[in-house]
Design a protein around this motif. Structure first.
Motif, PDB file in Angstrom:
ATOM      1  N   LYS A  76      18.575  92.688 -86.722  1.00  0.00           N
ATOM      2  CA  LYS A  76      17.940  93.901 -85.947  1.00  0.00           C
ATOM      3  C   LYS A  76      18.584  94.271 -84.618  1.00  0.00           C
ATOM      4  CE  LYS A  76      13.797  92.302 -88.131  1.00  0.00           C
ATOM      5  NZ  LYS A  76      12.194  91.688 -87.783  1.00  0.00           N
ATOM      6  N   SER A  77      19.726  94.775 -84.838  1.00  0.00           N
ATOM      7  CA  SER A  77      20.594  95.197 -83.687  1.00  0.00           C
ATOM      8  C   SER A  77      21.122  96.532 -83.870  1.00  0.00           C
ATOM      9  CB  SER A  77      21.657  94.243 -83.249  1.00  0.00           C
ATOM     10  OG  SER A  77      22.592  93.783 -84.429  1.00  0.00           O
ATOM     11  N   ILE A  78      21.333  97.366 -82.968  1.00  0.00           N
ATOM     12  CA  ILE A  78      21.866  98.729 -83.288  1.00  0.00           C
ATOM     13  C   ILE A  78      22.361  99.401 -82.147  1.00  0.00           C
ATOM     14  CG2 ILE A  78      19.641  99.982 -82.969  1.00  0.00           C
ATOM     15  CD1 ILE A  78      20.585 102.081 -84.999  1.00  0.00           C
ATOM     16  N   ALA A  79      23.550 100.358 -82.265  1.00  0.00           N
ATOM     17  CA  ALA A  79      24.235 100.865 -81.038  1.00  0.00           C
ATOM     18  C   ALA A  79      24.056 102.559 -81.540  1.00  0.00           C
ATOM     19  CB  ALA A  79      25.585 100.509 -81.096  1.00  0.00           C
ATOM     20  N   VAL A  80      23.477 103.216 -80.775  1.00  0.00           N
ATOM     21  CA  VAL A  80      23.428 104.735 -80.801  1.00  0.00           C
ATOM     22  C   VAL A  80      24.646 105.169 -80.283  1.00  0.00           C
ATOM     23  CG1 VAL A  80      21.877 106.743 -80.669  1.00  0.00           C
ATOM     24  CG2 VAL A  80      20.762 104.421 -80.788  1.00  0.00           C
ATOM     25  N   LEU A  81      25.522 105.878 -81.061  1.00  0.00           N
ATOM     26  CA  LEU A  81      26.763 106.321 -80.644  1.00  0.00           C
ATOM     27  C   LEU A  81      26.592 107.655 -79.985  1.00  0.00           C
ATOM     28  CD1 LEU A  81      29.248 105.139 -83.143  1.00  0.00           C
ATOM     29  CD2 LEU A  81      28.599 103.983 -81.022  1.00  0.00           C
ATOM     30  N   PRO A  82      27.445 108.273 -78.894  1.00  0.00           N
ATOM     31  CA  PRO A  82      27.367 109.612 -78.628  1.00  0.00           C
ATOM     32  C   PRO A  82      27.454 110.562 -79.799  1.00  0.00           C
ATOM     33  CG  PRO A  82      28.862 108.249 -77.468  1.00  0.00           C
ATOM     34  CD  PRO A  82      28.623 107.715 -78.455  1.00  0.00           C
ATOM     35  N   PHE A  83      26.617 111.517 -79.816  1.00  0.00           N
ATOM     36  CA  PHE A  83      26.502 112.522 -81.070  1.00  0.00           C
ATOM     37  C   PHE A  83      27.705 113.596 -80.814  1.00  0.00           C
ATOM     38  CE2 PHE A  83      21.627 112.170 -82.169  1.00  0.00           C
ATOM     39  CZ  PHE A  83      22.153 110.695 -82.503  1.00  0.00           C
ATOM     40  N   GLU A  84      27.986 114.398 -82.032  1.00  0.00           N
ATOM     41  CA  GLU A  84      28.788 115.496 -81.583  1.00  0.00           C
ATOM     42  C   GLU A  84      28.033 116.704 -81.556  1.00  0.00           C
ATOM     43  OE1 GLU A  84      32.512 117.319 -84.463  1.00  0.00           O
ATOM     44  OE2 GLU A  84      31.274 115.462 -85.136  1.00  0.00           O
ATOM     45  N   ASN A  85      29.012 117.549 -80.652  1.00  0.00           N
ATOM     46  CA  ASN A  85      28.334 118.832 -80.285  1.00  0.00           C
ATOM     47  C   ASN A  85      28.770 120.066 -80.953  1.00  0.00           C
ATOM     48  OD1 ASN A  85      27.143 120.932 -79.062  1.00  0.00           O
ATOM     49  ND2 ASN A  85      28.524 120.867 -77.252  1.00  0.00           N
ATOM     50  N   LEU A  86      28.128 120.432 -82.057  1.00  0.00           N
ATOM     51  CA  LEU A  86      28.417 121.531 -83.014  1.00  0.00           C
ATOM     52  C   LEU A  86      27.844 122.778 -82.428  1.00  0.00           C
ATOM     53  CD1 LEU A  86      27.737 119.778 -86.443  1.00  0.00           C
ATOM     54  CD2 LEU A  86      29.749 119.714 -85.129  1.00  0.00           C
ATOM     55  N   HIS A 129      24.181  97.122 -86.801  1.00  0.00           N
ATOM     56  CA  HIS A 129      23.980  98.578 -87.148  1.00  0.00           C
ATOM     57  C   HIS A 129      24.378  99.647 -86.224  1.00  0.00           C
ATOM     58  CE1 HIS A 129      21.132  96.111 -89.335  1.00  0.00           C
ATOM     59  NE2 HIS A 129      21.315  96.758 -90.275  1.00  0.00           N
ATOM     60  N   VAL A 130      24.738 100.863 -86.891  1.00  0.00           N
ATOM     61  CA  VAL A 130      25.436 102.243 -85.981  1.00  0.00           C
ATOM     62  C   VAL A 130      24.638 103.118 -86.254  1.00  0.00           C
ATOM     63  CG1 VAL A 130      27.348 103.266 -85.325  1.00  0.00           C
ATOM     64  CG2 VAL A 130      27.538 100.781 -85.367  1.00  0.00           C
ATOM     65  N   LEU A 131      24.100 104.052 -85.428  1.00  0.00           N
ATOM     66  CA  LEU A 131      23.665 105.229 -85.399  1.00  0.00           C
ATOM     67  C   LEU A 131      24.616 106.421 -85.042  1.00  0.00           C
ATOM     68  CD1 LEU A 131      21.190 106.917 -86.743  1.00  0.00           C
ATOM     69  CD2 LEU A 131      20.438 107.250 -84.217  1.00  0.00           C
ATOM     70  N   GLU A 132      24.913 107.272 -85.782  1.00  0.00           N
ATOM     71  CA  GLU A 132      25.931 108.345 -85.340  1.00  0.00           C
ATOM     72  C   GLU A 132      25.168 109.661 -85.862  1.00  0.00           C
ATOM     73  OE1 GLU A 132      29.901 108.123 -86.693  1.00  0.00           O
ATOM     74  OE2 GLU A 132      29.536 108.252 -88.687  1.00  0.00           O
ATOM     75  N   GLY A 133      25.621 110.911 -85.396  1.00  0.00           N
ATOM     76  CA  GLY A 133      25.014 112.235 -85.811  1.00  0.00           C
ATOM     77  C   GLY A 133      25.847 113.394 -85.008  1.00  0.00           C
ATOM     78  N   THR A 134      25.385 114.383 -85.459  1.00  0.00           N
ATOM     79  CA  THR A 134      25.565 115.785 -84.743  1.00  0.00           C
ATOM     80  C   THR A 134      24.367 116.463 -84.350  1.00  0.00           C
ATOM     81  OG1 THR A 134      25.844 116.932 -86.760  1.00  0.00           O
ATOM     82  CG2 THR A 134      27.754 115.772 -86.306  1.00  0.00           C
ATOM     83  N   VAL A 135      24.627 117.437 -83.353  1.00  0.00           N
ATOM     84  CA  VAL A 135      23.425 118.205 -82.869  1.00  0.00           C
ATOM     85  C   VAL A 135      24.176 119.543 -82.744  1.00  0.00           C
ATOM     86  CG1 VAL A 135      21.673 118.707 -81.181  1.00  0.00           C
ATOM     87  CG2 VAL A 135      22.458 116.392 -81.886  1.00  0.00           C
ATOM     88  N   GLN A 136      23.345 120.468 -83.293  1.00  0.00           N
ATOM     89  CA  GLN A 136      23.809 122.054 -82.911  1.00  0.00           C
ATOM     90  C   GLN A 136      22.540 122.868 -82.456  1.00  0.00           C
ATOM     91  OE1 GLN A 136      25.064 124.038 -86.608  1.00  0.00           O
ATOM     92  NE2 GLN A 136      25.733 125.824 -85.486  1.00  0.00           N
ATOM     93  N   ARG A 137      22.797 123.239 -81.244  1.00  0.00           N
ATOM     94  CA  ARG A 137      21.632 124.334 -80.760  1.00  0.00           C
ATOM     95  C   ARG A 137      22.271 125.688 -80.629  1.00  0.00           C
ATOM     96  NH1 ARG A 137      19.299 123.576 -74.442  1.00  0.00           N
ATOM     97  NH2 ARG A 137      18.075 125.406 -74.897  1.00  0.00           N
ATOM     98  N   ASN A 138      21.181 126.323 -81.419  1.00  0.00           N
ATOM     99  CA  ASN A 138      21.444 127.897 -81.280  1.00  0.00           C
ATOM    100  C   ASN A 138      20.241 128.502 -80.820  1.00  0.00           C
ATOM    101  OD1 ASN A 138      22.300 130.425 -81.700  1.00  0.00           O
ATOM    102  ND2 ASN A 138      22.053 130.443 -83.806  1.00  0.00           N
ATOM    103  N   ASN A 167      21.382 116.076 -87.387  1.00  0.00           N
ATOM    104  CA  ASN A 167      22.043 115.448 -88.469  1.00  0.00           C
ATOM    105  C   ASN A 167      22.261 113.768 -87.979  1.00  0.00           C
ATOM    106  OD1 ASN A 167      22.757 117.101 -91.143  1.00  0.00           O
ATOM    107  ND2 ASN A 167      23.519 118.409 -89.483  1.00  0.00           N
ATOM    108  N   VAL A 168      21.973 113.014 -88.840  1.00  0.00           N
ATOM    109  CA  VAL A 168      22.113 111.431 -88.269  1.00  0.00           C
ATOM    110  C   VAL A 168      22.145 110.429 -89.684  1.00  0.00           C
ATOM    111  CG1 VAL A 168      20.630 111.752 -86.152  1.00  0.00           C
ATOM    112  CG2 VAL A 168      19.435 111.007 -88.412  1.00  0.00           C
ATOM    113  N   GLN A 169      22.793 109.649 -89.515  1.00  0.00           N
ATOM    114  CA  GLN A 169      23.015 108.456 -90.416  1.00  0.00           C
ATOM    115  C   GLN A 169      22.945 107.130 -89.923  1.00  0.00           C
ATOM    116  OE1 GLN A 169      26.844 109.054 -92.749  1.00  0.00           O
ATOM    117  NE2 GLN A 169      27.777 109.132 -90.956  1.00  0.00           N
TER     118      GLN A 169
END
Length: 310
Positions: free
Chosen positions: A134-144, A201-210, A217-219
């Motif tokens: 039960k361990s995880i790293a939340v990686l920096p999200f990509e800016n879309l 485990h690793v969490l990565e994702g993208t964020v788009q603000r309009n 989006n995360v996985q």
């Protein structure tokens, strides 16, 4: 054969064999505990085991040929002379018996203590014995976002998800500073990143603000097998950003089967503010402070995001 076994007893070959086995077992046990603590590769233990096994037959032969008497090492008297055919035959029998015993013991040890070879390591067969499940790293999200100055907002989303997970005692969560070096734009090898950070485990994702709309989006990736455990896309109003962050954290908790106490659940669902304008200003200020702190931290390999001027 009866005479041979009596001679073995007389020459104390049995005693030498037992003493060697006990000493070798102690060395292997100490090495198995001490070497991993210093991150010594597994092949070193394998070589040590082979050397100890190969030393067993010579130890038996030497105990037959020599004896310790009056504080000195002397050749053991042999009926018919040391070069007699009978003595040579017994030496061959003793050496082969020792070699066979060493091979059997080594094979048994190998089967009982599977080794973590480089091939197994690269294929994920035995990924990080000491890494918590039960361990995880939340990686920096990509800016879309079309407006790249929204990077501070994207960093804020990632930070809040990580903060929510950090409130759970049953989870090991890597700190923000440790994951900054893996910003988007840098080629990511999730297996290597997870190994370096000590997580499963690793969490990565993208964020788009309009404007007043946000898409996230995360996985969630099991880095041991490079398999996707869970993924989701959120298209919501900006006012729902806190709910998005909470839902992502709760889904991760469910996927990792972490224990969640009522107090931790309440803290996770607590809304920090209802004033989005104030929250936006808070994220900008936080980004400015972090930019100075990150510039002084050697672990921060990539430059921090820059907050917009207002």
């Amino acid at each position: 054969m009866k005479t041979f076994f009596e001679e073995l007893k007389k020459r104390r070959v049995y005693r030498v064999a037992i003493a060697y086995a006990v000493a070798a077992s102690a060395i292997v046990q100490v090495a198995g505990t001490a070497l991993p603590a210093f991150h010594v590769r597994d092949w070193v233990q394998q070589v040590l085991l082979v050397l100890l096994a190969l030393g067993f037959p010579p130890a038996l032969v030497l105990s037959w040929v020599f004896e310790v008497k009056d504080g000195a090492i002397r050749r053991t008297p042999t009926r018919g002379g040391s070069r007699s055919p009978a003595n040579r035959r017994r030496l061959w029998i003793l050496g082969l018996a020792g070699l066979a015993s060493a091979a059997i013991i080594s094979a048994g040890y190998w089967a009982w203590h599977p080794w973590r070879s480089d091939e197994m390591h690269s294929s994920g067969a035995d990924f990080g014995r000491s890494i918590p499940e039960k361990s995880i790293a939340v990686l920096p999200f990509e800016n879309l976002s079309a407006e790249k100055e929204n990077a501070y907002f994207i960093d804020g989303v990632q930070d809040e998800i990580r903060n929510d997970l950090s409130k759970i005692a049953d989870l090991k969560v890597i700190s923000r500073t440790s994951v900054l070096q893996y910003r988007t734009g840098v080629t990511r090898n999730l297996r290597e990143i997870a190994q370096q950070l000590g997580v499963a485990h690793v969490l990565e994702g993208t964020v788009q603000r309009n404007g007043n709309h946000v898409r996230v989006n995360v996985q969630l990736i099991d880095a041991r097998t490079d398999s996707q455990m869970w993924a989701e896309r959120y298209d919501r109003d900006l006012a729902d950003v806190f709910q998005i962050q909470t839902e992502i954290a709760q889904n991760i908790v469910g996927q990792l089967k972490a224990q969640l106490s009522p107090q931790e659940k309440a803290e996770m669902e607590a809304r920090p503010t209802r004033d989005l304008a104030a929250y936006d200003l808070y994220l900008q200020a936080k980004d400015i402070v972090n930019s100075y702190l990150d510039a002084e931290d050697p672990r921060t390999l990539a430059p921090p995001s820059s907050a917009p001027s207002r």
